[in-house]
Design an enzyme around this catalytic site. Structure first.
Site, short mmCIF file in Angstrom:
data_model
loop_
_atom_site.label_atom_id
_atom_site.label_comp_id
_atom_site.label_asym_id
_atom_site.label_seq_id
_atom_site.Cartn_x
_atom_site.Cartn_y
_atom_site.Cartn_z
N LYS A 1 48.88 -37.48 53.76
CA LYS A 1 49.71 -37.18 52.59
C LYS A 1 48.84 -36.54 51.53
O LYS A 1 47.76 -37.02 51.23
CB LYS A 1 50.33 -38.48 52.03
N LYS B 1 43.50 -43.16 47.45
CA LYS B 1 44.61 -43.28 46.50
C LYS B 1 45.83 -43.95 47.15
O LYS B 1 46.44 -44.85 46.58
CB LYS B 1 44.99 -41.88 46.02
N LYS C 1 44.97 -33.02 52.36
CA LYS C 1 45.08 -32.07 51.25
C LYS C 1 45.06 -30.67 51.81
O LYS C 1 44.50 -30.42 52.88
CB LYS C 1 43.87 -32.23 50.31
N THR D 1 53.36 -38.29 37.68
CA THR D 1 51.91 -38.51 37.52
C THR D 1 51.60 -38.87 36.07
O THR D 1 50.84 -39.80 35.79
CB THR D 1 51.11 -37.27 37.96
N ASN E 1 51.49 -29.49 35.07
CA ASN E 1 52.54 -30.51 35.24
C ASN E 1 52.03 -31.89 34.81
O ASN E 1 52.72 -32.64 34.12
CB ASN E 1 53.00 -30.53 36.71
N SER F 1 56.29 -39.19 45.45
CA SER F 1 56.41 -38.33 46.64
C SER F 1 56.83 -39.16 47.86
O SER F 1 57.66 -38.75 48.66
CB SER F 1 55.08 -37.66 46.96
N1 GLU Z 1 48.62 -33.58 44.33
C1 GLU Z 1 48.92 -34.90 43.88
C2 GLU Z 1 47.69 -35.78 43.98
O1 GLU Z 1 46.58 -35.32 43.94
C3 GLU Z 1 50.16 -35.47 44.53
C4 GLU Z 1 50.12 -35.60 46.02
C5 GLU Z 1 51.45 -35.94 46.66
O2 GLU Z 1 52.44 -36.03 45.97
O3 GLU Z 1 51.44 -36.09 47.89
O4 GLU Z 1 47.78 -36.97 44.03
#
Ligand code: GLU
Length: 409
Positions: free
Chosen positions: A66, A90, A102, A186, A216, A344
């Site tokens: 994810k 995370k 990622k 976030t 954002n 998400s």
């Molecule tokens: N890009 C965001 C992060 O670094 C969200 C990742 C997501 O929603 O999967 O946590």
């Protein structure tokens, strides 16, 4: 030191205070898979350009990979690898059933027309779709990627695979299967984490906040803190920032930026650079832009009481130590900015179950989760007599260890 080496250094420091098995250690030193692809885009001027795209699937012990997809001229595989590693941590800290991944493309999206942007986004999916999917790898927005981009990607994935569950991309617009609350998640999550740790970190009820970054994450954080009665004294975008002791109205700042292209000349505020903003006297400093902002060069000048990391990787390890000695709490990215990936994951769940939850339900669940995990992180850091980053890693590592044991039994 590159970003990935910095991330592994964090892991090494955490395992000193909270040892892990050799087997888990091996599994965390390298990504399970990483892919670099060439994305051809027919440009508006009739030429064809090839862009480099990436997906790093770091770890799947706790669930499907994810993580977001970043568009940036400096994005490269090593940066994406570090970010995918942090997603692994995370998701474990949040306790959601997801692994870490990622993606990225080396491109300056500001130089693309809308048609080119759509083409490159669909191209990323065409190059990678065999390794994506709701049970395999679920992507989302990150720096410079928007709900609209997610809707193009989701559409392309559906066309290529015939999978109509709409659960391979999250952060979609509401009318394309997105979740209520995802846009602000976030920033709002940052507020919930701060509120959970407010008395522990000895902050007053109403605080002054300086925020670096107006994407954002930073933009929504400013609004949410302002709405909850806190004073946002500084904001910035990539070109520079503004400062007002009396406080800024984030909605007005956003409108001004839209109309003028920058924050320069905003009424009754002083101009500041991004570097100066970090050193302002305030209760909470929120880096919400890029990595490596607080380093050994400027850490001793930081005057905030708490650093709430809404960007990924904004503080280096050297800086962590300097801030810790100064008594400044750093609430680490892997906890502080988890709100995005948690919502998400709620979106993914709603898509799979064909449900739509209302905003109160989504944000209520998010708040509860982040309060609980913030306190777990705090307790671990106290028990281990260490900083919050190592406390957070300790929590992640416990959960990853459990998942590894489970996978073997
Ligand atoms: N890009 C965001 C992060 O670094 C969200 C990742 C997501 O929603 O999967 O946590």
């Amino acid at each position: 030191m590159n970003l990935f080496d910095g991330a592994l250094q964090q892991l090494a420091r955490a395992t000193v205070v909270s040892p892990i098995s050799d087997a888990l250690h091996q599994r965390l030193l390298k990504p399970e898979r990483e892919i670099t692809v060439a994305i051809p885009v027919g440009m508006d001027n009739g030429t064809q350009e090839l862009f480099e795209g990436y997906r790093v699937q770091y770890n799947s012990l706790r669930g499907p990979y994810k993580g977001g997809i970043r568009y940036h001229p400096q994005a490269d595989i090593s940066e994406v690898r570090a970010l995918a590693f942090w997603m692994t941590m995370k998701c474990a800290i949040a306790g959601i059933p997801m692994g870490g991944g990622k993606g990225g493309i080396t491109v300056d999206p500001k130089k693309l027309s809308k048609r080119e942007l759509e083409e490159i986004s669909r191209g990323w999916v065409r190059a990678l779709y065999p390794v994506l999917g709701p049970e395999r790898d679920v992507s989302a927005p990150d720096v410079n990627t928007t709900p609209e981009i997610m809707s193009w990607m989701a559409d392309e994935y559906q066309k290529l695979t015939g999978d109509t569950r709409n659960a391979t991309f999250t952060g979609k617009p509401l009318d394309a299967g997105g979740s209520e609350g995802r846009g602000a998640a976030t920033g709002a999550g940052g507020l919930y984490v701060f509120e959970a740790l407010k008395t522990k970190t000895k902050l007053p009820t109403s605080v002054t906040v300086a925020i670096q970054g107006m994407g954002n994450v930073g933009g929504n954080a400013a609004k949410v803190f302002h709405q909850h009665g806190h004073k946002v004294i500084a904001m910035s975008d990539s070109k520079g920032g503004i400062y007002s002791e009396k406080g800024l109205d984030p909605d007005a700042v956003e409108i001004y930026k839209k109309q003028n292209g920058s924050l320069k000349g905003f009424a009754s505020a002083e101009e500041t650079t991004n570097e100066e903003l970090l050193e302002l006297q305030c209760d909470i400093l929120i880096p919400a832009a890029f990595e490596n902002q607080i380093t050994k060069q400027n850490a001793s000048n930081i005057r905030a009481k708490v650093v709430l990391e809404l960007a990924n990787g904004p503080t280096t390890t050297d800086a962590d130590d300097i801030l810790f000695k100064k008594g400044i709490h750093v609430i680490p990215d892997v906890l502080a900015n988890g709100g995005g990936v948690v919502v998400s994951t709620y979106e993914w769940e709603q898509n799979l179950k064909n449900e739509h939850w209302n905003e109160d339900e989504v944000l209520g669940k998010l708040r509860k989760l982040l309060e609980r995990e913030s306190l777990s992180v705090w307790e671990r850091s106290k028990k281990l007599k260490t900083d919050l980053r190592r406390g957070a890693f300790a929590l992640a590592l416990e959960r990853l260890e459990e998942a590894l044991e489970h996978s073997r039994s």
